[in-house]
Design a protein around this motif. Structure first.
Motif, short mmCIF file in Angstrom:
data_model
loop_
_atom_site.label_atom_id
_atom_site.label_comp_id
_atom_site.label_asym_id
_atom_site.label_seq_id
_atom_site.Cartn_x
_atom_site.Cartn_y
_atom_site.Cartn_z
N THR A 41 -7.44 3.61 -0.46
CA THR A 41 -6.20 3.66 -1.26
C THR A 41 -5.36 4.73 -0.48
OG1 THR A 41 -7.33 2.85 -3.02
CG2 THR A 41 -5.22 4.01 -3.54
N GLU A 42 -3.95 4.23 -0.45
CA GLU A 42 -3.01 5.34 0.18
C GLU A 42 -2.76 6.16 -0.97
OE1 GLU A 42 -2.33 5.05 3.40
OE2 GLU A 42 -2.10 3.03 3.90
N LYS A 151 2.32 -2.67 0.25
CA LYS A 151 1.25 -2.10 -0.40
C LYS A 151 1.81 -1.33 -1.65
CE LYS A 151 -1.35 -0.91 3.89
NZ LYS A 151 -2.07 0.06 4.67
N PRO A 153 0.36 1.33 -3.98
CA PRO A 153 -0.62 2.41 -4.29
C PRO A 153 -0.20 3.20 -5.69
CG PRO A 153 0.78 3.43 -2.51
CD PRO A 153 1.17 2.09 -2.74
N MET A 167 -4.74 0.47 -5.67
CA MET A 167 -3.78 -0.17 -4.58
C MET A 167 -3.57 -1.59 -4.51
SD MET A 167 -2.69 1.21 -0.70
CE MET A 167 -4.10 0.50 -0.11
N GLN A 168 -2.50 -2.40 -4.62
CA GLN A 168 -2.53 -3.71 -4.35
C GLN A 168 -1.79 -4.01 -3.23
OE1 GLN A 168 -4.03 -6.11 -6.51
NE2 GLN A 168 -4.93 -4.44 -7.94
N SER A 169 -2.47 -4.68 -2.38
CA SER A 169 -1.92 -4.86 -0.90
C SER A 169 -1.71 -6.49 -0.47
CB SER A 169 -2.65 -4.14 0.06
OG SER A 169 -2.51 -2.81 -0.41
N GLU A 184 -5.64 -7.37 -0.94
CA GLU A 184 -6.51 -6.48 -0.79
C GLU A 184 -6.33 -5.54 -2.25
OE1 GLU A 184 -6.28 -2.65 1.67
OE2 GLU A 184 -7.87 -3.90 2.86
#
Length: 265
Positions: A41-42, A151, A153, A167-169, A184
């Motif tokens: 996660t960023e 992404k 985050p 995070m949703q990517s 992801e």
């Protein structure tokens, strides 16, 4: 192979020298370094304007019959406005240490930007990262295409030193001449150990449109031995057959503040 490994070590050496010089040339910032590593996660915040941050690492991975060493996993982040940073992910060297068909070479590089949206109501920090990778890698490793990604985050501070985030990517990777969209999701729980160290547990997964899902558990810790330098260690293991069995990694990050002041003198 040895020449390429030496090149990666030379890049890491440059980062170390640059960080030491930064400590002698620039005053201390009031805030500790905040990195996008070691978790997947960023971070949901950007680096300040005029700040250059280098984040680097090395990972040993066991993927069933294949063993790989990755370095230097270098991400450069430059703050350009109060809520915006420019990002360059340098080519990473993948060294195949064993296993049939295990290629060695450089990965594709990517460029992008992060915009900090939060904090939102409820003390939630949120950011958006958008970028694209370029087919600069070795023939057997590169996707041979221009692959965009986005992404989102987020994070939230809790009580008693705890925090949560995720995070949703979406990745749009080139696969056999077409696009293979991959979702992801990640989620982590973090605990502050001391004022300058913390530990985390993270779940991450990849769900490609074409191919098997990949899921893993990720654990690690980071220690900021100065306000501008951090080291980290982390490891993980797969929960599905398509995921590497396990990996071990370590990293070093540094920050140079007030970089733009050099051009005003």
């Amino acid at each position: 192979m040895s020449r390429k490994i030496f090149s990666g070590a030379r890049i890491l050496g440059f980062y170390v020298l640059a960080s030491v010089q930064a400590l002698t040339c620039f005053g201390q910032s009031s805030q500790d370094i905040v990195t996008d590593r070691p978790d997947i996660t960023e971070s949901s915040i950007v680096v300040p304007p005029g700040t250059l941050q280098g984040e680097n690492g090395v990972t040993w991975t066991r993927d069933h019959e294949r063993t790989t060493l990755d370095l230097s996993e270098s991400l450069l982040r430059l703050g350009v406005w109060s809520r915006t940073e420019f990002r360059i992910e340098l080519p990473n060297y993948l060294g195949g240490l064993g296993g049939r068909g295990n290629s060695s070479g450089l990965t594709d590089m990517s460029v992008g930007a992060k915009y900090q949206i939060g904090p939102l109501s409820g003390a939630v920090d949120l950011a958006v990262i958008a970028g694209v990778s370029f087919p600069t890698g070795t023939a057997g490793i590169s996707s041979h295409g221009f692959d965009p990604f986005v992404k989102f985050p987020w994070s939230r501070e809790l009580k008693a030193g705890w925090s949560v985030g995720g995070m949703q990517s979406l990745f749009f990777s080139t696969d056999r001449g077409g696009r293979n969209a991959t979702w992801e999701p990640t989620f982590y729980l973090e605990r502050e150990i001391t004022k300058h160290s913390d530990a985390f547990a993270e779940y991450a997964a990849d769900y490609p449109h074409s191919g098997d899902a990949r899921q893993l558990i990720h654990l690690g810790a980071a220690y900021r031995f100065t306000e501008k330098q951090q080291i980290d260690v982390h490891f993980g293991f797969g929960l599905s057959h398509a995921t590497p069995e396990h990996f071990f990694a370590a990293g070093y990050s540094f920050r140079i503040d007030r970089l733009f002041d050099l051009f005003r003198k």
